[in-house]
Design a protein around this motif. Sequence first.
Motif, short mmCIF file in Angstrom:
data_model
loop_
_atom_site.label_atom_id
_atom_site.label_comp_id
_atom_site.label_asym_id
_atom_site.label_seq_id
_atom_site.Cartn_x
_atom_site.Cartn_y
_atom_site.Cartn_z
N SER A 11 0.85 -1.25 -0.17
CA SER A 11 -0.10 0.09 -0.03
C SER A 11 0.78 1.48 -0.67
CB SER A 11 -1.10 0.02 1.41
OG SER A 11 -0.93 1.43 1.69
N PHE A 13 -0.23 4.12 0.86
CA PHE A 13 -0.51 4.97 1.34
C PHE A 13 0.31 4.68 3.21
CE2 PHE A 13 -2.88 5.14 6.18
CZ PHE A 13 -2.81 6.45 5.74
N GLN A 14 0.53 3.08 3.02
CA GLN A 14 0.75 2.71 4.41
C GLN A 14 2.29 3.39 4.25
OE1 GLN A 14 0.23 -1.35 4.87
NE2 GLN A 14 2.83 -1.47 6.07
N ILE A 15 2.79 3.32 3.46
CA ILE A 15 4.62 4.00 3.00
C ILE A 15 4.23 5.10 3.38
CG2 ILE A 15 6.30 3.65 1.19
CD1 ILE A 15 5.71 1.39 0.01
N LEU A 17 2.68 6.58 5.33
CA LEU A 17 2.61 7.05 6.60
C LEU A 17 4.16 6.56 7.30
CD1 LEU A 17 0.23 7.54 8.85
CD2 LEU A 17 -0.10 4.71 9.06
N LEU A 18 4.44 5.27 7.13
CA LEU A 18 5.28 4.80 7.98
C LEU A 18 6.84 5.51 7.76
CD1 LEU A 18 5.06 1.38 7.65
CD2 LEU A 18 4.59 2.42 9.20
N SER A 21 6.36 8.76 9.91
CA SER A 21 6.70 8.54 11.20
C SER A 21 8.09 8.17 11.27
CB SER A 21 6.33 7.26 11.34
OG SER A 21 6.40 6.66 12.86
N PHE A 22 9.06 7.50 10.63
CA PHE A 22 10.22 7.25 10.68
C PHE A 22 10.77 8.42 10.30
CE2 PHE A 22 9.85 3.03 8.44
CZ PHE A 22 9.62 2.25 9.19
N LEU A 24 9.93 11.49 11.47
CA LEU A 24 9.47 11.88 13.24
C LEU A 24 10.35 11.17 14.42
CD1 LEU A 24 8.21 14.64 14.80
CD2 LEU A 24 6.12 12.56 15.06
N ALA A 25 10.42 10.32 14.47
CA ALA A 25 11.55 8.73 15.26
C ALA A 25 13.09 9.11 15.00
CB ALA A 25 11.05 7.80 14.90
N TYR A 27 14.02 12.24 14.01
CA TYR A 27 14.13 13.51 14.19
C TYR A 27 15.05 13.16 15.62
CZ TYR A 27 13.74 18.77 15.38
OH TYR A 27 13.75 19.70 15.61
N ALA A 28 13.77 12.54 16.65
CA ALA A 28 13.76 12.39 18.29
C ALA A 28 15.08 11.80 18.64
CB ALA A 28 11.80 11.99 18.52
N GLY A 29 14.96 10.56 17.41
CA GLY A 29 15.78 9.54 17.94
C GLY A 29 17.36 9.99 18.24
N LEU A 32 17.44 11.39 21.38
CA LEU A 32 17.58 10.33 22.60
C LEU A 32 19.24 9.50 22.04
CD1 LEU A 32 15.98 8.92 24.42
CD2 LEU A 32 14.87 7.19 22.25
N LEU B 82 10.57 20.05 19.38
CA LEU B 82 9.54 19.10 19.71
C LEU B 82 9.13 20.22 20.81
CD1 LEU B 82 12.20 15.88 20.20
CD2 LEU B 82 10.11 16.35 18.77
N ALA B 136 5.93 -2.48 2.12
CA ALA B 136 4.92 -1.85 3.47
C ALA B 136 5.33 -2.55 4.02
CB ALA B 136 3.47 -1.02 2.43
N LEU B 139 8.13 -2.33 6.12
CA LEU B 139 8.46 -0.92 6.70
C LEU B 139 7.92 -1.24 8.20
CD1 LEU B 139 8.34 1.51 3.72
CD2 LEU B 139 10.68 1.04 5.68
N TYR B 178 12.80 12.59 24.47
CA TYR B 178 12.97 12.01 22.98
C TYR B 178 12.11 10.54 23.03
CZ TYR B 178 15.82 16.12 22.95
OH TYR B 178 16.63 18.15 23.54
N VAL B 182 10.03 9.23 19.88
CA VAL B 182 9.57 8.24 18.82
C VAL B 182 9.17 7.03 18.82
CG1 VAL B 182 11.92 6.43 18.40
CG2 VAL B 182 12.93 8.54 19.23
N ALA B 185 5.72 9.26 17.59
CA ALA B 185 5.57 8.98 16.25
C ALA B 185 5.44 6.99 15.29
CB ALA B 185 7.24 8.51 15.37
N LEU B 193 -2.63 2.77 11.27
CA LEU B 193 -2.84 1.11 10.56
C LEU B 193 -4.29 0.71 11.04
CD1 LEU B 193 0.70 0.83 8.91
CD2 LEU B 193 -1.02 1.96 7.83
#
Lengths: 154, 437
Positions: A11, A13-15, A17-18, A21-22, A24-25, A27-29, A32, B82, B136, B139, B178, B182, B185, B193
């Motif tokens: 999908s 859409f799923q790609i 969305l993920l 998500s990755f 943003l993760a 950016y924070a990661g 961290l 953030l 997909a 991921l 932080y 993570v 997200a 989903l």
Amino acid sequence: MTPLRRPVIGSPFQILLLACSFALAAYAGVRLLADDRPGVALWWVGAALLHDLVLLPLYAVADRAVVQGLDAGGHRRWTMYVRVPAALSALLLLVWFPLISGRVELRYRSATGRSADGFLAHWLLITAVLFGGSALLLALRLRRATKHRPPAVH
Amino acid sequence: MGRGPVSGCAAAYGRIMRDDSRLPTSPGFWRSPLRGPWFTSVLGLVLLLGITVLFVTGLVSYAAYNPDLSPVNDKTPDKGILGFYLFSWPTHPHWLYRLDQGVHVTLGVTLIPVLLAKLWSVVPRLFTLPPARSVAHALERISLLLLVGGALFEFTTGVLNVQLDYVFPGSFYPLHFYGAWVFFAAFVAHAVLKVPAAVRNLRRAREEGELRPAPEPASARELVAPHPDPPTVSRRGALWFVGGGSLLLFATTVGQSFDGLRRTALLAPHGGADPGSGPNGFQINKTAAYAGITAAETDEGAWRLVVAGPSGTVRLSRAELSELPLHSSALPIACVEGWSTSDQWWRGVRLRDLAALVGYEDDPPDVLVESLQRRGAFRHAALRANQVADPRSLLALFVNGEPLTPDHGYPARVIVPAAPGVLNTKWVARMTFGETR
């Protein structure tokens, strides 16, 4: 064998969305991981592995042993009377292990001005109440079952 | 349930592996009759709500430190975007931080059984073959490492921190903050989903009865054991069991947020007994001994409060402070660790009166408060102008009618409505008005 009929991409859409998500993760990661990269990564991945490959199999095996042990004696339907108090007691120990085990006792006493002695005692007493209460319920249920059983025909 | 014909390549694997139930990659390995879309969906929706509340209360708690006011309040200076939502932390209602952080910690502890049950209910998916059916799907599985690792990381760091077990790799604030982003997200992506399917599962269960076989999408069927053991408990019973675990944790924790209920919190770090009796008997975050405060530096002869501002510097002994106009306010101590006291009756000098001593007669500014404490994360703290201006904000000398004890900050401590405990500086040595660093 069924041939691969699905699209290998999946999908879109799923790609998307993920990917979002990755990003943003990440950016924070980055933040961290800034101070202790291997340590934090180890804790993050280690937490997942320790749970999925150690904790969960351990309690699943223990549970299966209880079920099979009871089953062998023909008491399978009483499983919950053992499982509930054991699991609740183990849950409390898992969550409050640092206090119950006394491993933070010195710091706790020095910081809060209170003794950490009570935690082990409280946990043991709660455990006693859980198992005792379960035993009482089981005994009551067995008694009721005996009372209501129709008299044996001779 | 879920034993109808299967389709797709996952099913092909299922057929090949079915007989070899010794391997967790085989669906037959998983024997519990409880696993299935209904059980996972209920737990998932509870976590959707619960974790959202945890995330929001956590962000609010972070804002309560006023990290954008001063570097001394900010344990995460490289937060970047953030901190986009940060706002001036209010002083009304005075129990705002107590409520927010109490909910954050108590709810977090309460949700642990739900999290464990949810992870148990989906563990067969960890071993699903093939590892990825599509890009997909690949991921999504990588994202699950962030999700599961993140949930466990956040719950573990939180649970350890409230018990003062600082074994995690670094300072709690950046790790938990932080780490939360993570995790969140991955959590949002997972929710987008999965929530539609979870809602569908529950709706169908309600319409058709939980235990009647119903056509389900292949993804939901993956969780159902093809050869289940005979049940020892119904799915509903199992859910009650999880709820019972939550209830037990809640009941033995929530009391640490109320003086009247504290003895019911049998296992929470600040449950059980108070450290002392009498007016100063209430809960202590860090004792004078722990902070390295000695009687020699706080006695009447040695200690002076230094108040600095544009019109100069004033040095006041405790006796001189007691001769200034004294005011009372009833305010709680509320800690980031989730415990709090009920309102205590504080008496001392208004912060805005101290500001007036050094040149801010009408318009109190921000202030930097420094403690006698020589080490420790919050020995310096900055308060914003709205906190200084509030008439209930005091430099307290007395509590509940008695002088402060050393453990509660003798000779003088700050107490500000709705502020996190660590910003209510104890053993105050210096206050610099109009500066924050």
